[in-house]
Design a protein around this motif. Structure first.
Motif, PDB file in Angstrom:
ATOM      1  N   THR A  95       0.824  -1.213   0.000  1.00 31.17           N
ATOM      2  CA  THR A  95       0.000   0.000   0.000  1.00 31.17           C
ATOM      3  C   THR A  95       0.860   1.265   0.000  1.00 31.17           C
ATOM      4  OG1 THR A  95      -0.136   0.074   2.436  1.00 31.17           O
ATOM      5  CG2 THR A  95      -1.804  -1.215   1.278  1.00 31.17           C
ATOM      6  N   HIS A  99       0.558   2.619  -3.982  1.00 38.68           N
ATOM      7  CA  HIS A  99      -0.651   3.143  -3.374  1.00 38.68           C
ATOM      8  C   HIS A  99      -1.711   3.581  -4.373  1.00 38.68           C
ATOM      9  CE1 HIS A  99       1.878   6.698  -4.105  1.00 38.68           C
ATOM     10  NE2 HIS A  99       0.740   7.349  -4.244  1.00 38.68           N
ATOM     11  N   GLU A 100      -1.344   3.819  -5.618  1.00 38.91           N
ATOM     12  CA  GLU A 100      -2.309   4.292  -6.600  1.00 38.91           C
ATOM     13  C   GLU A 100      -3.259   3.188  -7.072  1.00 38.91           C
ATOM     14  OE1 GLU A 100      -0.294   6.201  -9.790  1.00 38.91           O
ATOM     15  OE2 GLU A 100       0.407   7.891  -8.569  1.00 38.91           O
ATOM     16  N   THR A 101      -2.782   1.973  -7.127  1.00 40.35           N
ATOM     17  CA  THR A 101      -3.601   0.858  -7.624  1.00 40.35           C
ATOM     18  C   THR A 101      -3.842  -0.234  -6.581  1.00 40.35           C
ATOM     19  OG1 THR A 101      -1.631  -0.261  -8.490  1.00 40.35           O
ATOM     20  CG2 THR A 101      -2.823   1.226  -9.995  1.00 40.35           C
ATOM     21  N   TYR A 102      -3.164  -0.112  -5.427  1.00 40.37           N
ATOM     22  CA  TYR A 102      -3.262  -1.163  -4.403  1.00 40.37           C
ATOM     23  C   TYR A 102      -3.621  -0.510  -3.075  1.00 40.37           C
ATOM     24  CZ  TYR A 102      -1.823  -5.088  -1.429  1.00 40.37           C
ATOM     25  OH  TYR A 102      -1.785  -6.107  -0.499  1.00 40.37           O
ATOM     26  N   SER A 103      -4.846  -0.774  -2.583  1.00 34.55           N
ATOM     27  CA  SER A 103      -5.354  -0.098  -1.395  1.00 34.55           C
ATOM     28  C   SER A 103      -5.261  -0.990  -0.154  1.00 34.55           C
ATOM     29  CB  SER A 103      -6.810   0.313  -1.619  1.00 34.55           C
ATOM     30  OG  SER A 103      -7.638  -0.850  -1.702  1.00 34.55           O
ATOM     31  N   GLU A 105      -7.811  -1.929   1.529  1.00 37.02           N
ATOM     32  CA  GLU A 105      -8.882  -2.919   1.385  1.00 37.02           C
ATOM     33  C   GLU A 105      -8.404  -4.130   0.590  1.00 37.02           C
ATOM     34  OE1 GLU A 105      -9.279   0.314   1.001  1.00 37.02           O
ATOM     35  OE2 GLU A 105     -10.607   0.724   2.701  1.00 37.02           O
ATOM     36  N   ASP A 106      -7.584  -3.899  -0.443  1.00 34.43           N
ATOM     37  CA  ASP A 106      -7.020  -5.013  -1.213  1.00 34.43           C
ATOM     38  C   ASP A 106      -6.143  -5.878  -0.320  1.00 34.43           C
ATOM     39  OD1 ASP A 106      -8.190  -4.118  -3.601  1.00 34.43           O
ATOM     40  OD2 ASP A 106      -6.534  -2.729  -3.955  1.00 34.43           O
TER      41      ASP A 106
END
Length: 264
Positions: A95, A99-103, A105-106
């Motif tokens: 994250t 951080h732009e594509t992987y949160s 929540e993921d």
């Protein structure tokens, strides 16, 4: 039905053969099954398993399943959990660097999924290390619960158990499954009294009822997951039977609870 019986028999024979072998052969089989279980969770959610979080989640379930401290002497007694913790940290670090594509929540889905599957198969391995009969007891409880619930529910089932989650399950079937598990376990415990140590016989019978309820809850949790994700089966690992999670959903719940009560 013919396909279901044939492939179910083949899968059962293979599993029981590895269960009988025990040791590293069974540990690796359990680890592989855990990896497939996480793979199925990602597919159910519509995610690609072979991504940063998918690969780490499958790795996490694998290292959590295997008794790593038995093979890597430098690891602490809880080597599997310690290694799994490092995998969790890597998932959380994603994250930061992506951080732009992987949160967050993921990351939490990957962590929860790998733990849910991994802890179940870890306790399957621990039960086998404690004794072949411990695993057989759980198998008998789960199978007797399934067969008893199906037979009684189909014949006299009228009141739905959890219609929003699993519309075909009934209260009568649930009770029938518990009685069936109790009868089968009673016979097994009379044959092998050591299987219920350290508890008295009648206390263990009460625990069997609780384990049977736990098996049904594990099945309902898997049904809730499939309903949430809009899929019929978790996968196609065994033709006619669905995926790994479809076959081991009850055991994933029962083995850790059995461990909690100190039966292995």
């Amino acid at each position: 039905m013919r396909e279901r019986v044939i492939y179910g028999t083949i899968a059962g024979v293979i599993f029981l053969a590895f269960l009988g072998l025990g040791g590293i052969f069974f540990h690796l089989l359990a680890g592989i099954l855990a990896v497939i279980g996480v793979f199925e969770l990602f597919r159910m959610k519509g995610l690609e398993p072979f991504t940063f979080e998918g690969i780490l989640a499958m790795l996490g379930a694998f290292v959590l399943t295997l008794p790593l401290s038995s093979y890597l002497a430098f690891l602490p007694v809880d080597g599997s959990l310690a290694t799994y913790t490092l995998v969790v940290f890597l998932l959380l670090m994603g994250t930061v660097f992506n951080h732009e594509t992987y949160s967050f929540e993921d990351a939490t889905f990957a962590i929860a999924g790998s733990f849910y599957v991994g802890i179940g198969f870890q306790n399957l391995v621990l039960a086998r290390m404690a004794g072949f009969d411990k695993v057989l007891l759980v198998l008998f409880i789960v199978w007797a619960t399934d067969i008893g619930a199906y037979a009684v529910g189909r014949r006299i089932g009228k009141r739905h158990l959890m219609p929003a989650v699993s519309p075909n399950k009934t209260i009568e079937g649930s009770l029938g499954g518990m009685v069936s598990a109790l009868v089968v376990s009673l016979i097994f415990m009379l044959i092998d009294p050591s299987v219920y140590a350290p508890y008295p016989f009648f206390v263990m019978l009460l625990l069997v009822l609780f384990f049977s309820m736990s098996a049904q809850m594990g099945d309902l949790v898997e049904s809730a997951l499939k309903r949430h994700f809009g899929v019929k089966d978790s996968g196609r690992f065994i033709p006619g039977h669905g995926g790994v999670l479809d076959r081991f959903d009850s055991m994933i719940f029962v083995f850790p609870i059995m461990h909690f009560f100190g039966l292995f």
